[in-house]
Design a protein around this motif. Sequence first.
Motif, PDB file in Angstrom:
ATOM      1  N   SER A 155      16.100   4.247  -3.293  1.00 34.71           N
ATOM      2  CA  SER A 155      15.398   3.505  -2.250  1.00 34.71           C
ATOM      3  C   SER A 155      15.001   4.427  -1.093  1.00 34.71           C
ATOM      4  CB  SER A 155      16.292   2.369  -1.730  1.00 34.71           C
ATOM      5  OG  SER A 155      15.647   1.633  -0.719  1.00 34.71           O
ATOM      6  N   ALA A 156      15.872   5.381  -0.748  1.00 35.49           N
ATOM      7  CA  ALA A 156      15.543   6.338   0.306  1.00 35.49           C
ATOM      8  C   ALA A 156      14.342   7.195  -0.089  1.00 35.49           C
ATOM      9  CB  ALA A 156      16.754   7.225   0.601  1.00 35.49           C
ATOM     10  N   GLY A 157      14.280   7.602  -1.362  1.00 40.70           N
ATOM     11  CA  GLY A 157      13.129   8.361  -1.839  1.00 40.70           C
ATOM     12  C   GLY A 157      11.843   7.545  -1.765  1.00 40.70           C
ATOM     13  N   ASN A 158      11.940   6.259  -2.106  1.00 33.52           N
ATOM     14  CA  ASN A 158      10.764   5.394  -2.005  1.00 33.52           C
ATOM     15  C   ASN A 158      10.289   5.280  -0.560  1.00 33.52           C
ATOM     16  OD1 ASN A 158      10.866   4.909  -4.760  1.00 33.52           O
ATOM     17  ND2 ASN A 158      12.053   3.031  -4.557  1.00 33.52           N
ATOM     18  N   THR A 159      11.230   5.294   0.381  1.00 30.47           N
ATOM     19  CA  THR A 159      10.855   5.224   1.789  1.00 30.47           C
ATOM     20  C   THR A 159      10.078   6.471   2.204  1.00 30.47           C
ATOM     21  OG1 THR A 159      12.825   3.895   2.256  1.00 30.47           O
ATOM     22  CG2 THR A 159      11.734   4.915   4.131  1.00 30.47           C
ATOM     23  N   TYR A 160      10.483   7.642   1.702  1.00 35.88           N
ATOM     24  CA  TYR A 160       9.736   8.862   2.007  1.00 35.88           C
ATOM     25  C   TYR A 160       8.329   8.785   1.407  1.00 35.88           C
ATOM     26  CZ  TYR A 160       8.458  13.774   2.338  1.00 35.88           C
ATOM     27  OH  TYR A 160       7.810  14.940   2.631  1.00 35.88           O
ATOM     28  N   GLN A 161       8.242   8.242   0.199  1.00 38.89           N
ATOM     29  CA  GLN A 161       6.926   8.102  -0.425  1.00 38.89           C
ATOM     30  C   GLN A 161       6.037   7.167   0.395  1.00 38.89           C
ATOM     31  OE1 GLN A 161       6.975   6.775  -4.562  1.00 38.89           O
ATOM     32  NE2 GLN A 161       5.440   8.336  -4.997  1.00 38.89           N
ATOM     33  N   LEU A 162       6.632   6.113   0.944  1.00 34.81           N
ATOM     34  CA  LEU A 162       5.877   5.224   1.834  1.00 34.81           C
ATOM     35  C   LEU A 162       5.387   5.984   3.060  1.00 34.81           C
ATOM     36  CD1 LEU A 162       8.044   1.963   1.739  1.00 34.81           C
ATOM     37  CD2 LEU A 162       5.702   2.222   0.889  1.00 34.81           C
ATOM     38  N   ALA A 163       6.196   6.918   3.538  1.00 38.34           N
ATOM     39  CA  ALA A 163       5.790   7.718   4.699  1.00 38.34           C
ATOM     40  C   ALA A 163       4.536   8.537   4.392  1.00 38.34           C
ATOM     41  CB  ALA A 163       6.936   8.621   5.141  1.00 38.34           C
ATOM     42  N   THR A 164       4.447   9.083   3.181  1.00 34.77           N
ATOM     43  CA  THR A 164       3.241   9.840   2.811  1.00 34.77           C
ATOM     44  C   THR A 164       2.030   8.910   2.687  1.00 34.77           C
ATOM     45  OG1 THR A 164       3.716   9.665   0.425  1.00 34.77           O
ATOM     46  CG2 THR A 164       4.630  11.552   1.597  1.00 34.77           C
ATOM     47  N   GLU A 320       1.023  -2.590   7.384  1.00 36.78           N
ATOM     48  CA  GLU A 320       1.756  -3.066   6.210  1.00 36.78           C
ATOM     49  C   GLU A 320       2.748  -2.019   5.716  1.00 36.78           C
ATOM     50  OE1 GLU A 320       0.827  -4.642   1.664  1.00 36.78           O
ATOM     51  OE2 GLU A 320      -0.784  -4.559   3.138  1.00 36.78           O
ATOM     52  N   ILE A 321       2.295  -0.773   5.629  1.00 40.77           N
ATOM     53  CA  ILE A 321       3.197   0.293   5.164  1.00 40.77           C
ATOM     54  C   ILE A 321       4.297   0.528   6.193  1.00 40.77           C
ATOM     55  CG2 ILE A 321       3.349   2.737   4.560  1.00 40.77           C
ATOM     56  CD1 ILE A 321       0.473   2.573   3.552  1.00 40.77           C
ATOM     57  N   TYR A 322       3.921   0.482   7.465  1.00 37.97           N
ATOM     58  CA  TYR A 322       4.923   0.669   8.515  1.00 37.97           C
ATOM     59  C   TYR A 322       6.001  -0.409   8.420  1.00 37.97           C
ATOM     60  CZ  TYR A 322       6.835   1.713  13.136  1.00 37.97           C
ATOM     61  OH  TYR A 322       7.677   2.060  14.162  1.00 37.97           O
ATOM     62  N   GLN A 323       5.584  -1.635   8.119  1.00 41.27           N
ATOM     63  CA  GLN A 323       6.542  -2.722   7.965  1.00 41.27           C
ATOM     64  C   GLN A 323       7.481  -2.460   6.777  1.00 41.27           C
ATOM     65  OE1 GLN A 323       5.219  -6.449   6.404  1.00 41.27           O
ATOM     66  NE2 GLN A 323       6.482  -7.643   7.809  1.00 41.27           N
ATOM     67  N   GLN A 324       6.929  -1.950   5.685  1.00 42.03           N
ATOM     68  CA  GLN A 324       7.761  -1.636   4.525  1.00 42.03           C
ATOM     69  C   GLN A 324       8.761  -0.523   4.855  1.00 42.03           C
ATOM     70  OE1 GLN A 324       5.110  -0.750   1.278  1.00 42.03           O
ATOM     71  NE2 GLN A 324       4.160  -2.766   1.326  1.00 42.03           N
ATOM     72  N   ILE A 325       8.304   0.464   5.626  1.00 43.69           N
ATOM     73  CA  ILE A 325       9.221   1.537   6.041  1.00 43.69           C
ATOM     74  C   ILE A 325      10.317   0.964   6.929  1.00 43.69           C
ATOM     75  CG2 ILE A 325       9.405   3.650   7.409  1.00 43.69           C
ATOM     76  CD1 ILE A 325       6.603   4.391   6.450  1.00 43.69           C
ATOM     77  N   ALA A 326       9.938   0.073   7.842  1.00 44.45           N
ATOM     78  CA  ALA A 326      10.936  -0.553   8.710  1.00 44.45           C
ATOM     79  C   ALA A 326      11.963  -1.322   7.903  1.00 44.45           C
ATOM     80  CB  ALA A 326      10.247  -1.482   9.713  1.00 44.45           C
ATOM     81  N   GLY A 327      11.501  -1.967   6.806  1.00 47.00           N
ATOM     82  CA  GLY A 327      12.435  -2.701   5.958  1.00 47.00           C
ATOM     83  C   GLY A 327      13.342  -1.799   5.145  1.00 47.00           C
ATOM     84  N   GLY A 328      12.888  -0.572   4.839  1.00 48.23           N
ATOM     85  CA  GLY A 328      13.685   0.309   3.991  1.00 48.23           C
ATOM     86  C   GLY A 328      14.420   1.416   4.723  1.00 48.23           C
ATOM     87  N   GLU A 329      14.165   1.540   6.038  1.00 47.92           N
ATOM     88  CA  GLU A 329      14.755   2.654   6.772  1.00 47.92           C
ATOM     89  C   GLU A 329      16.279   2.602   6.784  1.00 47.92           C
ATOM     90  OE1 GLU A 329      14.738   1.031  11.354  1.00 47.92           O
ATOM     91  OE2 GLU A 329      12.869   1.757  10.522  1.00 47.92           O
ATOM     92  N   SER A 330      16.852   1.377   6.805  1.00 46.13           N
ATOM     93  CA  SER A 330      18.309   1.248   6.888  1.00 46.13           C
ATOM     94  C   SER A 330      18.990   1.876   5.683  1.00 46.13           C
ATOM     95  CB  SER A 330      18.711  -0.224   7.002  1.00 46.13           C
ATOM     96  OG  SER A 330      18.316  -0.944   5.849  1.00 46.13           O
ATOM     97  N   THR A 331      18.338   1.797   4.519  1.00 51.77           N
ATOM     98  CA  THR A 331      18.938   2.374   3.313  1.00 51.77           C
ATOM     99  C   THR A 331      19.022   3.887   3.426  1.00 51.77           C
ATOM    100  OG1 THR A 331      18.014   0.563   2.009  1.00 51.77           O
ATOM    101  CG2 THR A 331      18.802   2.485   0.807  1.00 51.77           C
TER     102      THR A 331
END
Length: 583
Positions: A155-164, A320-331
């Motif tokens: 999940s942390a890796g997916n969050t980095y991918q969202l950042a890109t 939308e992507i920022y919201q997804q990052i906000a949802g996954g940042e805790s992981t």
Amino acid sequence: MAERTIDSGRRRNANALLWHFLRSYPGRSLAVVALLSLAGLAEGVSVLSLLPFVQIALAGHSAPMGRAGAWITHGLEAVGLQPTLGVLLALIVVGITGKAAVSLVAMKEAGFAVSRLMTDLRHRLVGALMAARWSYFVARPLGVFANAIGAETISAGNTYQLATKLAAAVIQAAVYGAATVIMSWKLALFAMVTGLFGVLVFRKLIASARKAGGRHTEVLRSLSARITDTLQGIKAIKAMGAEGCALPLLDREIAELDAAEHQRVWSMELFRVAQEPMLILFMALGLYGMVTFSSESMPTLMVVAVLFYRLFNRFQLVQEIYQQIAGGESTYWAVYDLGADAEADTERSPGALPAPEAAPGIQFESIAYAYGENPVLRGLSLTVEPGEFLVVSGASGGGKTTLLDILCGLLQPAAGRVRIDGVDLGEIDLRAWRARLGYVPQEMLLLHDTVLRNVTLGDESISRAEAEAALRAAGIWDHVAGLPAGLDTPVGERGGRFSGGQRQRISLARALVRRPAVLILDEITAALDKDTEREVCATLRNLAGGMTIIAVSHQTEMARIADRTVRVEAGVLEHGSAMPAVH
């Protein structure tokens, strides 16, 4: 040190996470941004080429081109090309194709960065856990570590991918913004204002996603820990028909996880669905204003409409992507902080002296230890001669296992000291000392792997011949040699393909394969039948003399084969308890 709690709002946010990624992986992150910028430039050229294409198609070459059209036509003429429909169409196709090709390379680099991030997180966490003090593990459920290394790291890796992807969306928005400014600065300003308005409108949904993500991470950790504990005791649970008691505990946390997931999905879907009506509304307002109050030509209005749609759509995509990052940042922070907590609890060895090679003498001098307010050892003193086979007995809770843990350096005494051949254990390199120990616990650790790997624990410096010799010394080689795959036979889950006595002998072989100077045994025959116990004890008796053996045991057979037995009661050596065994 207490583990940090996951704080999804006050301590960190998505902005902090993005900067953290950039600082942690500057080279690859900047390469991705540079490639995405190049892709955005190619896309911008294609979009701006639309205006002269539409103008020529609708009004012919004599139509005024405007500033953007003039730039494109002058650029083509500078390289010897005429701005015909075919050339402009080819320029649009080449630009979009170039954007796609460069984006592919950028996303490939981003994918490699994701893989690197996950690998780094796992290496850091596993390394920190292996180096942490024993007390760090005692206070934490093992399921937390397993979940962090597995699902949370993915999940942390997916969050980095969202950042890109966020970087790509921001760059695309900048390109469309620049193109819109070139076409109409008034419309660009209107798009910026409406985009900022959208940010303000959806702030609460982003905060809701962040809160739901933090709760989701916490509940998933708790559930993983409980499932790990339950599965470790599944045999006893099933044997007693207690599944009905275990299931409600799991069901409650599964329901909490479901509720957190519902909140996260609701906030994200509401955000996604609300974007399209808002886009159409602002687009209609913008076009109405341009048609009513502007004197722009129809080709310009058509291209501007496309630009406005794409620009406002990019604004929405960024949110939308920022919201997804906000949802996954805790992981991500949960895995990162777990590694930091383990690193903060790193075991340190102040000693530097070498460990003894031969069987040493051991002196416990006035050892005291307490678990919280509960004293376990109270000034215990005991001497073990070099090569002696000593059995320590006593009532449960008397401090026997704690004494062994202090000898292994897993625990530090509150008072007193341990001497090894007269040298304070604190002055000896701890890793070197443990390398000279063979340890066989009461709760056997058998990996779901081959006999060979269970003996060597994956240490490639240990040869098959050495593993065989250890199995022979443990008295189980004949059985292993008779198996179809010999050393390469899988032992099954928790060693289920072998009997209790055979599992114990494999554990003993694991301790012996490193040729220890001290062999430590903790109630290793407590769960064996009398015949198997007698066989294991005979094996141990044959090992005596070549190493110092300290065994915690209540069994009379173990006491019978020992050189001496002592009894520990209420944390002290019972007066007059030391006595030689009868062989």
